[in-house]
Design an enzyme around this catalytic site. Sequence first.
Site, PDB file in Angstrom:
ATOM      1  N   TYR A 109      -1.972 -21.208   8.580  1.00  0.00           N
ATOM      2  CA  TYR A 109      -1.503 -22.210   7.625  1.00  0.00           C
ATOM      3  C   TYR A 109      -0.937 -21.553   6.374  1.00  0.00           C
ATOM      4  O   TYR A 109       0.167 -21.859   5.928  1.00  0.00           O
ATOM      5  CB  TYR A 109      -2.690 -23.108   7.257  1.00  0.00           C
ATOM      6  CG  TYR A 109      -2.373 -24.172   6.224  1.00  0.00           C
ATOM      7  CD1 TYR A 109      -1.573 -25.273   6.538  1.00  0.00           C
ATOM      8  CD2 TYR A 109      -2.903 -24.081   4.940  1.00  0.00           C
ATOM      9  CE1 TYR A 109      -1.311 -26.250   5.587  1.00  0.00           C
ATOM     10  CE2 TYR A 109      -2.639 -25.047   3.986  1.00  0.00           C
ATOM     11  CZ  TYR A 109      -1.844 -26.135   4.321  1.00  0.00           C
ATOM     12  OH  TYR A 109      -1.579 -27.088   3.388  1.00  0.00           O
ATOM     13  N   HIS A 130      -2.147   3.395  -5.511  1.00  0.00           N
ATOM     14  CA  HIS A 130      -2.731   2.153  -5.016  1.00  0.00           C
ATOM     15  C   HIS A 130      -2.976   1.163  -6.145  1.00  0.00           C
ATOM     16  O   HIS A 130      -3.087  -0.046  -5.923  1.00  0.00           O
ATOM     17  CB  HIS A 130      -4.048   2.467  -4.301  1.00  0.00           C
ATOM     18  CG  HIS A 130      -4.459   1.428  -3.312  1.00  0.00           C
ATOM     19  ND1 HIS A 130      -5.094   0.261  -3.681  1.00  0.00           N
ATOM     20  CD2 HIS A 130      -4.314   1.357  -1.969  1.00  0.00           C
ATOM     21  CE1 HIS A 130      -5.342  -0.467  -2.612  1.00  0.00           C
ATOM     22  NE2 HIS A 130      -4.872   0.164  -1.559  1.00  0.00           N
ATOM     23  N   ARG A 161       0.854  -1.186   0.000  1.00  0.00           N
ATOM     24  CA  ARG A 161       0.000   0.000   0.000  1.00  0.00           C
ATOM     25  C   ARG A 161       0.893   1.240   0.000  1.00  0.00           C
ATOM     26  O   ARG A 161       1.960   1.236   0.606  1.00  0.00           O
ATOM     27  CB  ARG A 161      -0.925  -0.002   1.219  1.00  0.00           C
ATOM     28  CG  ARG A 161      -1.914  -1.174   1.223  1.00  0.00           C
ATOM     29  CD  ARG A 161      -2.781  -1.180   2.467  1.00  0.00           C
ATOM     30  NE  ARG A 161      -3.719  -2.298   2.445  1.00  0.00           N
ATOM     31  CZ  ARG A 161      -3.463  -3.513   2.923  1.00  0.00           C
ATOM     32  NH1 ARG A 161      -2.285  -3.754   3.491  1.00  0.00           N
ATOM     33  NH2 ARG A 161      -4.356  -4.481   2.849  1.00  0.00           N
ATOM     34  N   HIS A 165      -3.724  -9.458   2.223  1.00  0.00           N
ATOM     35  CA  HIS A 165      -5.156  -9.633   2.449  1.00  0.00           C
ATOM     36  C   HIS A 165      -5.304 -10.732   3.484  1.00  0.00           C
ATOM     37  O   HIS A 165      -4.799 -11.834   3.303  1.00  0.00           O
ATOM     38  CB  HIS A 165      -5.867 -10.021   1.151  1.00  0.00           C
ATOM     39  CG  HIS A 165      -5.927  -8.909   0.167  1.00  0.00           C
ATOM     40  ND1 HIS A 165      -6.204  -9.103  -1.167  1.00  0.00           N
ATOM     41  CD2 HIS A 165      -5.729  -7.571   0.315  1.00  0.00           C
ATOM     42  CE1 HIS A 165      -6.190  -7.944  -1.797  1.00  0.00           C
ATOM     43  NE2 HIS A 165      -5.901  -6.995  -0.924  1.00  0.00           N
ATOM     44  N   LYS A 206      -2.584  -2.061   7.559  1.00  0.00           N
ATOM     45  CA  LYS A 206      -4.015  -1.815   7.633  1.00  0.00           C
ATOM     46  C   LYS A 206      -4.706  -2.828   8.530  1.00  0.00           C
ATOM     47  O   LYS A 206      -5.599  -2.467   9.313  1.00  0.00           O
ATOM     48  CB  LYS A 206      -4.614  -1.863   6.225  1.00  0.00           C
ATOM     49  CG  LYS A 206      -6.119  -1.664   6.183  1.00  0.00           C
ATOM     50  CD  LYS A 206      -6.627  -1.725   4.750  1.00  0.00           C
ATOM     51  CE  LYS A 206      -8.142  -1.533   4.701  1.00  0.00           C
ATOM     52  NZ  LYS A 206      -8.652  -1.598   3.311  1.00  0.00           N
ATOM     53  N   ARG A 240      -1.150  -2.302  -6.849  1.00  0.00           N
ATOM     54  CA  ARG A 240      -1.570  -3.541  -6.206  1.00  0.00           C
ATOM     55  C   ARG A 240      -2.554  -4.305  -7.093  1.00  0.00           C
ATOM     56  O   ARG A 240      -2.449  -5.525  -7.251  1.00  0.00           O
ATOM     57  CB  ARG A 240      -2.214  -3.239  -4.848  1.00  0.00           C
ATOM     58  CG  ARG A 240      -1.213  -2.733  -3.825  1.00  0.00           C
ATOM     59  CD  ARG A 240      -1.871  -2.193  -2.581  1.00  0.00           C
ATOM     60  NE  ARG A 240      -2.736  -3.142  -1.878  1.00  0.00           N
ATOM     61  CZ  ARG A 240      -2.290  -4.140  -1.130  1.00  0.00           C
ATOM     62  NH1 ARG A 240      -0.984  -4.353  -0.991  1.00  0.00           N
ATOM     63  NH2 ARG A 240      -3.147  -4.934  -0.492  1.00  0.00           N
TER      64      ARG A 240
END
Length: 416
Positions: free
Chosen positions: A376, A339, A249, A366, A276, A342
Site C-alpha cells: 500500500y 551514511h 546508502r 526502510h 540491503k 540518510r
Amino acid sequence: MAEKAGKSGLTAASVARAKPKDKPYKLSDRDGLYLLVKPSGTRYWRMNYRFHDFQRTITFGRYPEVLLADARERLLQARRLLADGIDPVDQAKLNKIADSVAASNTFKAVADEWLEKVRLEERAAASIKKYEWQLGLVMPAIGRRPISKISAHEVLLALKKIERTKKFYTATSVRTTCSQVFRFAIATARAERDVCADLRGALVTLKVVHRAAITTPKEAGALLRSIEDYEGDLQTRIAMRLLPHVFVRPGELRHAEWKEFDFDRKVWTIPEHKMKMRRPHAVPLSRQAIAIIREIEHDAAYSPYLFPSLRSANRPMSDNTINAALRRMGYGKDEMTAHGFRAMAATLLNEMGLWNADAIERQLAHVEANAVRRAYTRGQYWDERVRMMQHWSNYLDGLRDGAKVLRPNFGQTALG
C-alpha cells in the site's frame, strides 16, 4: 558349552580370569547376558533372543573395552526395545547408519550447503563474503564436528574466543550466522534444534552507537559549502554533492550504474540485489540531482559505473572514498559519515512537518514489516515522494547558500 556363574551373575574378577580353551565357551551372567570366550582369547558380550519366532544374537561389544557393568546396561536397553516390539539388532544397524550420516554432516559441510543456498538466492556479494568470514572464525573449533552432536557449550567456547579479542559485536553477529546454519540443518533433517538459541544473554552486548551525522540546518549548510569547496578528486566531489540529494546508502551510490537511470522519467531504479532488504528501490531525481550527474565526464562506454574506481573502470569506487574525503575536510568520524546523510535527511524532512512519515520511510528504503501495508505504501506515496525530493533539493540549495530556514513551531519559535 556354557559355564554358569553364581546367583548374582558374573563378577569383574571372574571375567578377568576367563582363559581361552581349545573350543569357544560361554560364561553366563544373568538376564540372558553371557561372555563368549574364543580360543584366540577375544571375549564378546552377547545375548540370544527370539524375535517373531526367529532366533537372533546381539553383541554388546568386546571385553575389556566394554566392562561388565557397561554390558549389563546395554543388555537392559536391548530388553526394553524388545518389550516395545523393536528388534535390537535392527535398531543397532539403524543407529550405525545414523551415526555414519551424522559424521558426514559436519558443521562445515552444512555451512557450505547453506552458503550455496544464499548464493542462489542472489544475496549481495558483500553479505556472502561476510558470512564466509564469520563462519571461518568458528571452523577450527566446530567445523569438523557432526552438527547434530554440537552442544551450546561448544559454540559458546568458540564465540568467547572471539570476545577475548574485544570484538564483542563480531561475536554476537557470528552467533546469529551460526544460528542460521543450525536452522538450515533442522530444515534439512541434519539436526533437531538450534543450540545457538541457548546462548541468548551469554555474550557481551554493547550499547548501540548510531552512525555520526549532522542533523541541524546550520551545520548541514556548512557541510554543503565545504563539499562545494572540496579540492580533492573531482569524481569524489561529485559523489559527495549527489549523495545528500538522493540519501541512499553509500554502497548503493558507489555501485550506481548508468543503465539504472531514466532521465526522461527522472528516476533512478536500484535493482533488488544491490539493496540491503533485497527489494528494488526507486529514487525520484530532482533537477539538481540530474544536473550534478550530468557533470560526470564519462559515460557507459567508459565504465558501467557512475563512480568507477581510479584503478579500474570495471569496478566501483572504494567504500572508504567518501568517508576519507570527509576526514580531509575536517569532519571527524564522530561528526559525520557517508551514511550520515540518510540520518540528516530523515531528521530534517520529518522536522519540516510537510511530509507523511511513511513517505519519508519509503524513500529511505526502510521496509514495512506488514506485507499488505508495504504494498500500500509503495504505491500511495510515489507522487508525494517526487514532490518531496524536489523540495528537499531546493531546501539543500537554500542551506548551502546560507539562507535562514524557518523550522516548525512545536510550542516555541526557532530559526535554524
